[in-house]
Design an enzyme around this catalytic site. Structure first.
Site, mmCIF file in Angstrom:
data_model
loop_
_atom_site.group_PDB
_atom_site.id
_atom_site.type_symbol
_atom_site.label_atom_id
_atom_site.label_comp_id
_atom_site.label_asym_id
_atom_site.label_seq_id
_atom_site.Cartn_x
_atom_site.Cartn_y
_atom_site.Cartn_z
ATOM 1 N N GLU A 11 36.883 12.860 -12.192
ATOM 2 C CA GLU A 11 37.981 13.810 -12.003
ATOM 3 C C GLU A 11 37.490 15.184 -12.436
ATOM 4 O O GLU A 11 36.847 15.302 -13.481
ATOM 5 C CB GLU A 11 39.216 13.482 -12.866
ATOM 6 C CG GLU A 11 39.966 12.229 -12.509
ATOM 7 C CD GLU A 11 41.178 12.036 -13.427
ATOM 8 O OE1 GLU A 11 41.673 13.046 -13.997
ATOM 9 O OE2 GLU A 11 41.621 10.887 -13.584
ATOM 10 N N GLU A 61 40.329 7.270 -18.952
ATOM 11 C CA GLU A 61 40.557 8.100 -20.136
ATOM 12 C C GLU A 61 41.061 7.306 -21.353
ATOM 13 O O GLU A 61 42.099 7.610 -21.937
ATOM 14 C CB GLU A 61 41.514 9.248 -19.803
ATOM 15 C CG GLU A 61 40.921 10.183 -18.756
ATOM 16 C CD GLU A 61 41.742 11.444 -18.513
ATOM 17 O OE1 GLU A 61 42.892 11.523 -18.992
ATOM 18 O OE2 GLU A 61 41.226 12.361 -17.835
#
Length: 506
Positions: A276, A159
């Site tokens: 995820e 991220e």
């Protein structure tokens, strides 16, 4: 209305649902409870890969600078890496390698994320970072073999589009990190799989610019990755949060976004890994522990393979300490299991998926009908949920199916085994509440919770008429059910008489 299920398959069930599962920080795998929990997961579900943060962080201790004879050097230490990967492979699961976070001994700054303080700054030396990557991947190859490591996807960072996870969310700095890392990996072996950018929801154009950068500079990309969550802003309470949820279909939209974005680019057709996904992005949201959550995610888990090559549930266990040590057993953790291997309702959605056949006969908004090579029919059905309603849901959803029963010889009956979780079945969080929500349950209470966490099983013998079984499934509030139907070959002896169990009534 009865759905007439066709005899011939309409498709093949993708195995994307169990390609990968998420985990807490890498060194947690050294703990007994973690390994016992993963053993349960692998025995009843069986994921192929596992992904988590912290492989290169300080707690694993790979990057170890030292001075000798007036000169600085670096030793790469794999003591913990070996123990953890060995344990994974013994349980039949392999790493989905995430390269991060930055060792503090190589970091350019002090910014960290999480309770366990993962450093999220670029390296002071990209050459030394390349040495770290090279040493790590070569060690894995030397220990486990090139053929095996070629099957382990290698993802660069986590991220980077969020300031919490990459200093200033500096896109150019991430591109540099990716280029150095991917080039280093391909210099080791061209068959190794490397990809990124592992972005979180909300910065979709990062994927486009990442593809543009890699195409312009001819940087290797074997897969692309992103994350998917469907919750809104956090409403904080002590030791937890509440959040509104978007409809579950928004997760499928996010799964499909990279393919849409890469259409017409040099990277069209690359594998897409959702590394995820969950409803809430918080590890302390009680929605994760509920029967509602199982019914909410059931259509996503059942149909995600239509949109991505894998989608990794975040995470397999509540052994997860990004927000600190959990304060109570049911604290809203991401896990399919709590600490001490107690199964949440969403665990059973995955366990039910594992028992489906590979041939899809029928699917719609509330069920998936499959058949395996033996002729066994498995129906996964779920009660629709309303994110604008109540978490307790509304009872009364009806699934009615006319199912073909194929067999090598004529049969006149079939055996039905039905397994269900709902607000009243297999809802261990409710049982925990009835016990008074003990923060540290006793051994006896843990036994009770494990027993109440199991699905309710029902069985029956159904007639086969004109080669078909009529199946009526009435679903309770937030119910997810698996109905398995197998042809019966009756071997009852002629003298068998249940009417005489208490003797001859004459």
């Amino acid at each position: 209305m009865t759905v007439h299920v066709p005899e011939q398959p309409v498709g093949t069930l993708s195995d994307a649902w169990h390609f990968c599962v998420g985990t807490g920080e890498f060194p947690l795998a050294l703990r007994r409870d973690y390994q016992e929990s993963l053993a349960v997961i692998q025995r009843e579900i069986g994921f192929r890969h596992i992904r988590g943060h912290g492989l290169l962080g300080d707690a694993v201790g790979v990057h170890r600078p030292y001075e000798w004879a007036g000169r600085r050097d670096v030793r790469h230490v794999f003591t913990y890496v070996d123990q953890i990967v060995d344990a994974y492979l013994e349980l039949g699961i392999a790493p989905f390698v995430e390269l991060g976070f930055m060792p503090s001994t190589l970091a350019s700054g002090s910014q960290t994320v999480f309770w366990w303080q993962g450093n999220v700054t670029p390296p002071t030396s990209y050459a030394e970072w390349a040495d770290l990557v090279r040493a790590t991947i070569r060690h894995l190859i030397d220990r486990y073999g090139l053929d095996q490591v070629r099957t382990w996807p290698i993802e660069v960072w986590n991220e980077p589009n969020l300031k919490d996870f990459w200093l200033d969310a500096d896109e150019a700095a991430y591109h540099q990190l990716y280029e150095v890392t991917a080039t280093t990996i391909k210099e080791i072996d061209a068959g190794l799989q490397v990809g990124g950018p592992a972005i979180s929801p909300g910065s979709d154009e990062w994927m486009v610019r990442f593809a543009d950068f890699c195409a312009a500079k001819d940087v290797p990309v074997d897969f692309v990755s992103r994350h998917a969550y469907s919750s809104g802003p956090s409403q904080h309470v002590p030791f937890g949060v509440y959040q509104a949820l978007a409809p579950a279909a928004t997760l499928l939209d996010q799964f499909g976004k990279p393919r849409e974005q890469l259409r017409g680019t040099p990277f069209e057709g690359l594998p897409v890994h959702i590394t995820e996904f969950n409803s809430s992005y918080r590890p302390d949201n009680p929605i994760h522990d509920t029967a509602f959550h199982a019914a909410y995610l059931a259509p996503v888990i059942a149909r995600g393979g239509e949109h991505a090559d894998s989608y990794s549930y975040w995470t397999f266990s509540d052994m997860f300490e990004e927000a600190g040590v959990p304060a109570t057993l049911f604290h809203g953790g991401f896990g399919l299991l709590t600490h001490r291997q107690i199964k949440k309702p969403t665990f059973h959605v995955y366990a039910f998926m594992q028992r489906l056949g590979s041939a899809i006969l029928c699917q719609d908004d509330s069920c998936l009908v499959t058949r395996d090579e033996s002729g066994r029919i498995a129906v996964l059905a779920w009660a629709p949920v309303d994110v604008n309603g109540t978490v307790e849901g509304v009872a009364g959803h009806h699934v009615r199916l006319s199912i073909p029963m194929t067999s090598t010889q004529p049969v006149d009956s079939a055996f039905l085994l039905r397994s269900s979780v709902s607000e009243t079945m297999g809802n261990v969080r409710t049982a925990w509440g009835e016990l008074g929500r003990p923060a540290s349950p006793t051994a006896r209470q843990l036994d009770i919770l494990r027993e109440t966490a199991e699905p309710v099983r029902r069985h029956a013998r159904l007639p086969v008429v004109d080669g078909r079984v009529e199946l009526d499934l009435w679903l309770d509030a937030n119910e997810v059910t698996l109905a398995e139907i197998s042809p019966v070959t009756d071997e009852t002896p002629q003298w068998w008489d249940d009417g005489r169990l208490l003797g001859d009534p004459s």
